[in-house]
Design a protein around this motif. Structure first.
Motif, mmCIF file in Angstrom:
data_model
loop_
_atom_site.group_PDB
_atom_site.id
_atom_site.type_symbol
_atom_site.label_atom_id
_atom_site.label_comp_id
_atom_site.label_asym_id
_atom_site.label_seq_id
_atom_site.Cartn_x
_atom_site.Cartn_y
_atom_site.Cartn_z
ATOM 1 N N LEU A 23 4.023 -6.748 -1.661
ATOM 2 C CA LEU A 23 3.096 -8.074 -2.120
ATOM 3 C C LEU A 23 3.816 -9.407 -1.677
ATOM 4 C CD1 LEU A 23 0.687 -9.113 -3.356
ATOM 5 C CD2 LEU A 23 1.799 -8.512 -5.619
ATOM 6 N N CYS A 24 5.202 -9.357 -2.118
ATOM 7 C CA CYS A 24 5.740 -10.584 -1.982
ATOM 8 C C CYS A 24 5.839 -11.080 -0.622
ATOM 9 C CB CYS A 24 7.199 -10.536 -2.766
ATOM 10 S SG CYS A 24 7.555 -10.355 -4.469
ATOM 11 N N VAL A 25 6.041 -10.375 0.156
ATOM 12 C CA VAL A 25 6.321 -10.795 1.712
ATOM 13 C C VAL A 25 5.035 -11.120 2.295
ATOM 14 C CG1 VAL A 25 8.635 -9.891 2.193
ATOM 15 C CG2 VAL A 25 6.468 -8.654 2.730
ATOM 16 N N LEU A 26 3.894 -10.436 1.685
ATOM 17 C CA LEU A 26 2.431 -10.678 2.198
ATOM 18 C C LEU A 26 2.045 -11.871 1.965
ATOM 19 C CD1 LEU A 26 0.147 -9.881 3.683
ATOM 20 C CD2 LEU A 26 -0.541 -8.543 1.864
ATOM 21 N N VAL A 27 2.441 -12.555 0.257
ATOM 22 C CA VAL A 27 2.162 -13.652 -0.074
ATOM 23 C C VAL A 27 2.837 -14.833 0.747
ATOM 24 C CG1 VAL A 27 2.123 -15.245 -1.878
ATOM 25 C CG2 VAL A 27 1.432 -12.995 -2.220
ATOM 26 N N ALA A 28 4.017 -14.505 0.924
ATOM 27 C CA ALA A 28 4.902 -15.426 1.877
ATOM 28 C C ALA A 28 4.080 -15.667 3.353
ATOM 29 C CB ALA A 28 6.295 -15.018 2.121
ATOM 30 N N ALA A 29 3.701 -14.559 4.008
ATOM 31 C CA ALA A 29 3.051 -14.579 5.141
ATOM 32 C C ALA A 29 1.931 -15.343 5.030
ATOM 33 C CB ALA A 29 2.848 -13.351 5.903
ATOM 34 N N ARG A 30 0.957 -15.031 4.314
ATOM 35 C CA ARG A 30 -0.490 -15.901 4.003
ATOM 36 C C ARG A 30 -0.200 -17.458 3.878
ATOM 37 N NH1 ARG A 30 -2.267 -15.285 -2.159
ATOM 38 N NH2 ARG A 30 -0.784 -16.680 -1.900
ATOM 39 N N ASP A 31 0.710 -17.636 2.869
ATOM 40 C CA ASP A 31 1.061 -19.148 2.655
ATOM 41 C C ASP A 31 1.473 -19.712 3.844
ATOM 42 O OD1 ASP A 31 0.136 -18.668 0.262
ATOM 43 O OD2 ASP A 31 1.845 -19.599 -0.660
ATOM 44 N N ARG A 32 2.439 -19.217 4.724
ATOM 45 C CA ARG A 32 2.933 -19.875 5.891
ATOM 46 C C ARG A 32 1.711 -19.956 6.892
ATOM 47 N NH1 ARG A 32 7.403 -16.749 9.501
ATOM 48 N NH2 ARG A 32 5.542 -15.654 10.172
ATOM 49 N N LYS A 33 0.783 -19.010 7.010
ATOM 50 C CA LYS A 33 -0.042 -19.043 8.041
ATOM 51 C C LYS A 33 -0.998 -20.181 7.632
ATOM 52 C CE LYS A 33 -0.429 -17.207 11.208
ATOM 53 N NZ LYS A 33 -0.011 -17.281 12.660
ATOM 54 N N LEU A 34 -1.491 -20.333 6.370
ATOM 55 C CA LEU A 34 -2.383 -21.333 5.823
ATOM 56 C C LEU A 34 -1.904 -22.511 5.859
ATOM 57 C CD1 LEU A 34 -3.993 -19.191 2.617
ATOM 58 C CD2 LEU A 34 -4.994 -19.576 4.876
ATOM 59 N N VAL A 94 2.353 -13.321 14.096
ATOM 60 C CA VAL A 94 2.061 -12.399 12.786
ATOM 61 C C VAL A 94 3.356 -12.179 12.397
ATOM 62 C CG1 VAL A 94 1.264 -10.170 12.431
ATOM 63 C CG2 VAL A 94 -0.033 -11.540 13.898
ATOM 64 N N TRP A 95 3.442 -12.067 11.174
ATOM 65 C CA TRP A 95 4.607 -11.726 10.131
ATOM 66 C C TRP A 95 4.635 -10.056 10.295
ATOM 67 C CZ3 TRP A 95 7.180 -14.802 6.053
ATOM 68 C CH2 TRP A 95 8.108 -14.048 5.447
ATOM 69 N N VAL A 96 5.966 -9.488 10.648
ATOM 70 C CA VAL A 96 6.096 -8.105 10.969
ATOM 71 C C VAL A 96 7.119 -7.818 9.655
ATOM 72 C CG1 VAL A 96 6.978 -6.179 12.164
ATOM 73 C CG2 VAL A 96 5.777 -8.138 13.308
ATOM 74 N N HIS A 97 6.443 -6.873 8.893
ATOM 75 C CA HIS A 97 7.284 -6.335 7.843
ATOM 76 C C HIS A 97 7.525 -4.677 7.798
ATOM 77 C CE1 HIS A 97 9.140 -5.326 3.677
ATOM 78 N NE2 HIS A 97 8.024 -4.300 3.647
ATOM 79 N N VAL A 98 8.414 -4.214 7.639
ATOM 80 C CA VAL A 98 8.907 -2.947 7.803
ATOM 81 C C VAL A 98 9.006 -2.383 6.514
ATOM 82 C CG1 VAL A 98 10.551 -0.954 8.739
ATOM 83 C CG2 VAL A 98 9.982 -2.945 10.070
ATOM 84 N N ASP A 99 8.140 -1.288 6.170
ATOM 85 C CA ASP A 99 8.207 -0.661 4.965
ATOM 86 C C ASP A 99 9.195 0.913 5.180
ATOM 87 O OD1 ASP A 99 8.002 0.811 2.473
ATOM 88 O OD2 ASP A 99 5.775 1.405 2.973
ATOM 89 N N ALA A 100 10.247 0.913 4.696
ATOM 90 C CA ALA A 100 11.157 2.028 4.943
ATOM 91 C C ALA A 100 11.693 2.564 3.761
ATOM 92 C CB ALA A 100 12.412 1.389 5.788
ATOM 93 N N ALA A 101 10.459 2.541 2.682
ATOM 94 C CA ALA A 101 10.894 2.938 1.450
ATOM 95 C C ALA A 101 11.709 4.411 1.190
ATOM 96 C CB ALA A 101 9.644 3.004 0.494
ATOM 97 N N TYR A 102 11.163 5.423 1.790
ATOM 98 C CA TYR A 102 12.114 6.708 1.829
ATOM 99 C C TYR A 102 13.117 6.644 2.945
ATOM 100 C CZ TYR A 102 13.055 11.331 3.263
ATOM 101 O OH TYR A 102 13.395 12.727 3.454
#
Length: 502
Positions: A171-182, A281-289
């Motif tokens: 959620l945090c990085v998605l908000v950062a990507a959103r605001d950067r694009k907007l 496009v912001w690329v995030h890697v979810d490597a939780a496990y």
């Protein structure tokens, strides 16, 4: 009013006694002894309790006590033993295979206790300088141990933080990507933003997208196929992005996975970045496990191209002995996160003596209050070392490989997805080729229910992948040894015989 206040301050425990060092020592020994006894007997409990909703509330008082009873902690611990432990799922049981692990260790648990005992709130550098600086050090330590690109570390111009879960990190990085694009296209176009994932991506991403204001129908879920090991196909991503751009929409975020929840699939990071990055496009890697597995050299090839991602998150509490909760998040440009989440208008939080180059972690997360997680993770790294953590991962991978061999040796079963780490996805094959897919799924659903209903048996889970109902055996409890999976497999085989005969 003065009399009322006086009465209110007439306490059975004066404030100074609530943190009396000798009483803390006495009660601390009680709790540590209780936990140690629990671990010595944990195998005696059914992994999953046979209870119905409301079972506990019917056995507890309707109201909290107004005054403590004699020796209240001892009485409460007795209730934990007699009422609560029989009604929980024992995640640390050596027979718990249902979920990715919530790994525990002696140092991880004591690190939690130490952080809770010190009890600081390090939302800014000034609020607890050593806590902030230890976090800066420890996220770089961990990033190096996982062989992350230098660009994601503080020493390479990036940076990291410790949060509660990957859900929060996404959620945090998605908000950062959103605001950067907007900031580029104008805030009025938030309805045009589009995000991307595969149908194997954790549901936390779609939940985060909704919270961040992305329209539900602007979340592109790209099918992953068995022939591609359930990884997100770059060609499918490119087609989706091209179609959106032609429709006047704006691609903003891609959530790629290293170790999906259903099968631990690994998306082709480098190829996906080659599609997404040129489009801004912001690329995030979810490597939780599976991010923990990067501590092992043999798994690092799985994340080729990682140097092009914008952010990555993983959970040391899943597989690196750090106990709940502990999620590490790294970013190539932390300034984008601070721009989206930062606050600088509260005079109470400002410190005139603070320099501009210090990290105020309140600006890296959603909440203001934060925990001293760095102390726990630092202790785990100090006391076990990176070699010790690597050994723990290797041990689970070896046990999972042994379980996979057992499945393959019984021609009634099939392994549905290649085992990459310590998860084995398998299913009982239907006795007839005329069996419909629905009947085959029902067969495996009955098998799993029978296995999990065995009082002293294993606890496993399921997933539906490509329309097929599969059984998941996730090895990861600190206490699990090969004998436990052999015993688990015997239970599965015995119940498979009964299910097929029914």
């Amino acid at each position: 009013m003065a009399v009322e206040l006086l009465n209110c301050t007439t306490m059975s425990h004066p404030p100074a006694q609530l943190l009396d060092s000798e009483e803390f020592r006495r009660q601390g020994h009680q709790v540590v002894d209780f936990i140690a006894e629990y671990y010595s007997r944990i195998a005696d409990y059914p992994v999953h309790p046979d209870v119905v909703p409301g079972f506990l509330s019917r056995r507890l008082p309707q109201n909290a006590p107004s005054r403590p009873e004699s020796d209240p902690l001892s009485a409460a611990l007795n209730d934990v033993r007699d009422l609560i432990l029989p009604g929980i799922t024992h995640w640390q049981s050596p027979r718990h295979f249902a979920h990715f692990p919530a790994s525990s260790s002696t140092v991880g648990a004591l690190g939690e206790a130490l952080a809770a005992g010190i009890n600081v709130v390090p939302f800014t550098w000034a609020a607890s300088p050593a806590a902030t600086e230890l976090e800066v050090v420890v996220v770089d330590w961990l990033g190096k141990a996982l062989h992350l690109p230098k660009s994601l570390l503080f020493e390479g111009g990036g940076g990291g933080t410790l949060l509660g879960t990957s859900c929060e990190a996404i959620l945090c990085v998605l908000v950062a990507a959103r605001d950067r694009k907007l900031a580029e296209i104008g805030e009025g176009r938030i309805g045009d933003l589009v995000v991307y994932c595969s149908d194997q991506t954790h549901f936390a991403f779609r939940k985060a997208a909704r919270i961040a204001g992305i329209r539900k129908d602007n979340c592109r879920v790209i099918p992953a196929r068995r022939e591609e090991m359930y990884a997100l196909p770059p060609a499918g991503l490119e087609d989706a992005m091209n179609a959106d751009v032609e429709a006047g929409l704006v691609p903003v975020f891609l959530c790629a996975s290293v170790g999906t929840t259903p099968t631990t699939a690994v998306d082709p990071i480098g190829e996906l970045c080659a599609v997404a990055s040129p489009r801004g496009v912001w690329v995030h890697v979810d490597a939780a496990y599976a991010g923990s597995a990067l501590i092992c050299p043999e798994f690092r090839h799985l994340v080729e191209g990682m140097e092009d991602v914008d952010s990555l998150s993983m959970n040391p509490h899943k597989w690196l002995l750090a106990n709940n909760d502990c999620c590490a998040l790294w970013l190539k440009q932390p300034s984008a996160l601070v721009a989206a989440l930062g606050t600088d208008d509260d005079v109470i939080l400002k410190n005139a003596a603070a320099r501009d180059d210090v990290v105020d972690y309140k600006d890296w997360q959603i909440s203001l209050t934060r925990r001293f997680r760095a102390l726990k993770l630092w202790l785990v790294l100090r006391c076990y070392g990176t070699d010790g953590l690597r050994d723990a991962v290797h041990a689970h991978v070896r046990v999972a490989a042994a379980f996979e061999d057992m499945v393959c040796a019984d021609d009634r079963f099939e392994v549905v997805a290649p085992r990459l780490f310590a998860l084995v996805c398998f299913r009982l094959q239907p006795p007839s080729i005329a069996t419909s897919p629905l009947e085959a799924n029902n067969l495996n659903e009955r098998l799993l229910a029978a296995v999990n209903a065995t009082r002293e048996g294993p606890y496993m889970s399921c997933a539906v992948v490509g329309g097929a109902y599969v059984i998941r055996c996730a090895v990861g409890s600190t206490l699990t040894e090969e004998r436990h999976v052999r015993e688990a497999w015997k239970v599965v085989q015995d119940h498979a015989t009964l299910v097929l005969a029914a």
